[in-house]
Design a protein around this motif. Structure first.
Motif, PDB file in Angstrom:
ATOM      1  N   GLU A  62      -9.428  -2.895   3.021  1.00  0.00           N
ATOM      2  CA  GLU A  62      -9.740  -3.325   4.383  1.00  0.00           C
ATOM      3  C   GLU A  62      -9.341  -2.245   5.388  1.00  0.00           C
ATOM      4  OE1 GLU A  62      -8.859  -7.234   7.194  1.00  0.00           O
ATOM      5  OE2 GLU A  62      -7.673  -6.923   5.386  1.00  0.00           O
ATOM      6  N   VAL A  63      -8.170  -1.650   5.193  1.00  0.00           N
ATOM      7  CA  VAL A  63      -7.712  -0.590   6.090  1.00  0.00           C
ATOM      8  C   VAL A  63      -8.613   0.635   5.965  1.00  0.00           C
ATOM      9  CG1 VAL A  63      -5.803   0.946   6.676  1.00  0.00           C
ATOM     10  CG2 VAL A  63      -5.341  -1.428   6.041  1.00  0.00           C
ATOM     11  N   ARG A  64      -9.011   0.991   4.729  1.00  0.00           N
ATOM     12  CA  ARG A  64      -9.898   2.147   4.524  1.00  0.00           C
ATOM     13  C   ARG A  64     -11.222   1.985   5.267  1.00  0.00           C
ATOM     14  NH1 ARG A  64      -7.780   2.213  -0.601  1.00  0.00           N
ATOM     15  NH2 ARG A  64      -6.721   4.151  -1.008  1.00  0.00           N
ATOM     16  N   VAL A  65     -11.837   0.822   5.130  1.00  0.00           N
ATOM     17  CA  VAL A  65     -13.118   0.571   5.794  1.00  0.00           C
ATOM     18  C   VAL A  65     -12.953   0.723   7.303  1.00  0.00           C
ATOM     19  CG1 VAL A  65     -14.827  -1.219   6.328  1.00  0.00           C
ATOM     20  CG2 VAL A  65     -14.082  -0.861   3.970  1.00  0.00           C
ATOM     21  N   TRP A  66     -11.910   0.109   7.844  1.00  0.00           N
ATOM     22  CA  TRP A  66     -11.657   0.212   9.276  1.00  0.00           C
ATOM     23  C   TRP A  66     -11.428   1.664   9.691  1.00  0.00           C
ATOM     24  CZ3 TRP A  66      -7.273   2.169  11.601  1.00  0.00           C
ATOM     25  CH2 TRP A  66      -7.238   2.066  12.985  1.00  0.00           C
ATOM     26  N   ALA A  67     -10.559   2.377   8.932  1.00  0.00           N
ATOM     27  CA  ALA A  67     -10.214   3.758   9.278  1.00  0.00           C
ATOM     28  C   ALA A  67     -11.448   4.658   9.247  1.00  0.00           C
ATOM     29  CB  ALA A  67      -9.144   4.288   8.316  1.00  0.00           C
ATOM     30  N   VAL A  74      -9.658   9.477   5.515  1.00  0.00           N
ATOM     31  CA  VAL A  74      -8.843   8.725   4.561  1.00  0.00           C
ATOM     32  C   VAL A  74      -9.498   8.820   3.186  1.00  0.00           C
ATOM     33  CG1 VAL A  74      -9.987   6.545   5.095  1.00  0.00           C
ATOM     34  CG2 VAL A  74      -7.730   6.507   4.091  1.00  0.00           C
ATOM     35  N   SER A  75      -8.666   9.006   2.177  1.00  0.00           N
ATOM     36  CA  SER A  75      -9.146   9.112   0.804  1.00  0.00           C
ATOM     37  C   SER A  75      -9.728   7.787   0.329  1.00  0.00           C
ATOM     38  CB  SER A  75      -7.986   9.520  -0.104  1.00  0.00           C
ATOM     39  OG  SER A  75      -8.352   9.414  -1.457  1.00  0.00           O
ATOM     40  N   ASP A  76     -10.689   7.865  -0.574  1.00  0.00           N
ATOM     41  CA  ASP A  76     -11.267   6.658  -1.164  1.00  0.00           C
ATOM     42  C   ASP A  76     -10.365   6.059  -2.241  1.00  0.00           C
ATOM     43  OD1 ASP A  76     -13.500   6.748   0.439  1.00  0.00           O
ATOM     44  OD2 ASP A  76     -14.684   7.884  -1.018  1.00  0.00           O
ATOM     45  N   ARG A  77      -9.318   6.778  -2.607  1.00  0.00           N
ATOM     46  CA  ARG A  77      -8.411   6.318  -3.659  1.00  0.00           C
ATOM     47  C   ARG A  77      -6.975   6.554  -3.241  1.00  0.00           C
ATOM     48  NH1 ARG A  77     -10.326   8.492  -9.293  1.00  0.00           N
ATOM     49  NH2 ARG A  77      -9.191   6.631  -9.923  1.00  0.00           N
ATOM     50  N   GLY A  78      -6.061   5.908  -3.943  1.00  0.00           N
ATOM     51  CA  GLY A  78      -4.635   6.117  -3.703  1.00  0.00           C
ATOM     52  C   GLY A  78      -4.109   5.314  -2.527  1.00  0.00           C
ATOM     53  N   ARG A  79      -2.901   5.659  -2.137  1.00  0.00           N
ATOM     54  CA  ARG A  79      -2.225   4.941  -1.046  1.00  0.00           C
ATOM     55  C   ARG A  79      -2.843   5.281   0.301  1.00  0.00           C
ATOM     56  NH1 ARG A  79       3.085   2.837  -1.916  1.00  0.00           N
ATOM     57  NH2 ARG A  79       3.367   3.178   0.297  1.00  0.00           N
TER      58      ARG A  79
END
Length: 96
Positions: A62-67, A74-79
């Motif tokens: 959810e954070v990745r999509v928003w970011a 932001v990386s597609d993988r990892g923290r």
């Protein structure tokens, strides 16, 4: 969606056909799979579950999509970096 009863209580209804209610619940889950349907036996359990659900941290996805939508790298993988999680929470709460 939090239901204050057991799922088995659906099949004991007498003012509506139980199969109609069960089919409606199944259709809701298929149509909106990201909306959980929780059966809590009592109001106290329903409130407890709701409190914990609303207090739960956001998922990394959810954070990745928003970011990414906001133009952050932001990386597609990892923290997910903590600064992005914090920015997401501020944006979600309406704070700047």
């Amino acid at each position: 969606m939090v239901v204050e009863d057991r799922y088995s209580a659906v099949f004991k209804l007498d003012r509506v056909r139980p199969a109609l209610v069960a089919d409606g619940l199944a259709e809701c889950q298929v149509r909106w799979p990201s909306v959980p349907v929780i059966f809590a036996e009592t109001r106290q359990l329903a409130e407890e579950w709701t409190y914990r659900f609303l207090a739960a941290p956001p998922s990394p996805a959810e954070v990745r999509v928003w970011a990414q939508r906001e133009g952050h790298v932001v990386s597609d993988r990892g923290r997910v970096p903590g600064r992005l999680v914090e920015a997401f929470l501020r944006a979600r709460s309406g704070d700047t």
